[in-house]
Scaffold this active site. Structure first.
Site, PDB file in Angstrom:
ATOM      1  N   HIS A 291      -3.934  -9.705   3.781  1.00  0.00           N
ATOM      2  CA  HIS A 291      -3.596  -9.625   2.358  1.00  0.00           C
ATOM      3  C   HIS A 291      -2.603  -8.498   2.146  1.00  0.00           C
ATOM      4  O   HIS A 291      -2.619  -7.497   2.835  1.00  0.00           O
ATOM      5  CB  HIS A 291      -4.857  -9.402   1.512  1.00  0.00           C
ATOM      6  CG  HIS A 291      -5.855 -10.511   1.672  1.00  0.00           C
ATOM      7  ND1 HIS A 291      -5.688 -11.752   1.114  1.00  0.00           N
ATOM      8  CD2 HIS A 291      -7.001 -10.569   2.365  1.00  0.00           C
ATOM      9  CE1 HIS A 291      -6.708 -12.529   1.447  1.00  0.00           C
ATOM     10  NE2 HIS A 291      -7.512 -11.834   2.211  1.00  0.00           N
TER      11      HIS A 291
ATOM     12  N   CYS B 138      25.042  -4.664   6.647  1.00  0.00           N
ATOM     13  CA  CYS B 138      26.007  -5.767   6.520  1.00  0.00           C
ATOM     14  C   CYS B 138      26.736  -5.973   7.849  1.00  0.00           C
ATOM     15  O   CYS B 138      27.152  -7.091   8.176  1.00  0.00           O
ATOM     16  CB  CYS B 138      27.028  -5.464   5.423  1.00  0.00           C
ATOM     17  SG  CYS B 138      26.400  -5.611   3.740  1.00  0.00           S
TER      18      CYS B 138
END
Length: 346
Positions: free
Chosen positions: A180, A213
């Site tokens: 969880h 990136c």
């Protein structure tokens, strides 16, 4: 503070199943030697098995078919924040609830912005929530479809959007440890996030480009989707550590839209299945690393959110604890190759 923007939240003290009150409230203390914040939370010490070691961490797990997070046991949990679908009753798919043993308290007055930078101690104001990904026991992320995982990711986004409304909240961390998720909202930016932002800022100043990136792929690429790539990072801290990185520059996880959530859900499921098959279903930690909520606009071009998945394959030794320098016995290129070649049964 009188000007503090505090949206209404369901009181964490409204449940008669909350832990017994303690004489001390949670605090955040700043360690000036290591430049880090430590949360001291007496409520966490109310767990029944605190500070005891046992060979089997969950001796009844093999025979357990239900728990407090399962449908029909909602009354055993701390107060609910929201559920999906919102109008569901017993047929809910996802619930976000308060943590029964929160490390931070939403009942305390938040620190003002001036106090966070200077004192050694500030009140332990913050939020500590649980995301229940399925009403059935035991269901893990790997058991869910890409669509269902996307819904879990969008539940994180919705809760982060709610927490952003609190001016005193500086950072939100979403993480998972079989099975969880937890979401914690802090009145400070934790040192790991601060160090990451500083490092990316320095790299951007040197190269003129966002490091994620331009992240090296080549031999480190595991797989890719329309909007994301999965890699073993070039200097992976842990064996078989996986990062999932957005292709397009994005500083905050809460910028995720529905289409990208579905795309991410598919790649995330693939990575978890590959990891499970190759490494014999290890326990793992799953963390979303995002930018601070109130980051300076000049830092946005150099910050980029990503997901980190760390299988728990070995413990942390004294050298790691003492130096913060980790020893990884598996070269990232080798780990990436192994994970790339995992075949998923039809």
């Amino acid at each position: 503070p009188g000007n503090e923007k505090r949206p209404k939240e369901t009181s964490a003290l409204s449940s008669d199943r909350q832990p017994m009150a303690t004489s001390r409230s949670p605090e955040l203390r700043r360690d000036a030697i290591h430049s880090r914040w430590v949360i001291f939370s007496p409520a966490r010490a109310r767990r029944p098995s605190d500070f005891k070691s046992k060979s089997d961490p969950n001796p009844n797990s093999k025979n357990q078919t239900e728990c407090a997070f399962c449908a029909g046991h909602e009354h055993e949990c701390a107060p609910e924040i929201f559920r999906f679908p919102p109008d569901s009753t017993s047929d809910w798919k996802i619930r976000v609830i308060q943590n029964l043993y929160p490390a931070l308290s939403r009942e305390l007055d938040p620190p003002n912005s001036e106090s966070v930078g200077g004192p050694v101690t500030i009140p332990g104001f913050g939020f500590h929530d649980v995301v229940i990904e399925s009403p059935a026991h035991p269901i893990h992320l790997t058991d869910l479809s890409a669509d269902q995982i996307a819904e879990v990711l969008l539940a994180y986004k919705k809760r982060i959007d709610q927490l952003r409304a609190f001016d005193s909240i500086k950072y939100v961390q979403a993480s998972m440890s079989h099975s969880h998720s937890q979401i914690m909202a802090l009145p400070v930016v934790p040192p790991t996030a601060s160090a990451r932002i500083l490092s990316m800022k320095e790299d951007f100043a040197h190269t003129g480009k966002c490091g994620l990136c331009q992240v090296k792929q080549d031999d480190l690429l595991i797989d890719e989707s329309s909007h994301f790539i999965s890699i073993v990072p070039f200097a992976a801290t842990f064996p078989f550590e996986i990062w999932i990185v957005p292709r397009d520059h994005s500083s905050h996880f809460h910028e995720l839209d529905n289409d990208k959530a579905l795309d991410l859900g598919g790649l995330l499921k693939l990575m978890l299945v590959k990891m499970s098959l190759q490494l014999n279903n290890p326990p793992y930690n799953f963390m979303i690393h995002t930018a601070p909520l109130q980051i300076d606009s000049t830092e946005l071009p150099c910050t980029h959110w990503f997901i980190q998945i760390v299988p728990q394959l070995s413990g942390v030794g004294g050298f790691e604890l003492g130096t913060g320098c980790y020893i990884n016995p598996v070269f990232p290129e080798d780990a990436a190759k192994v994970l790339r070649e995992v075949r998923i049964p039809n």
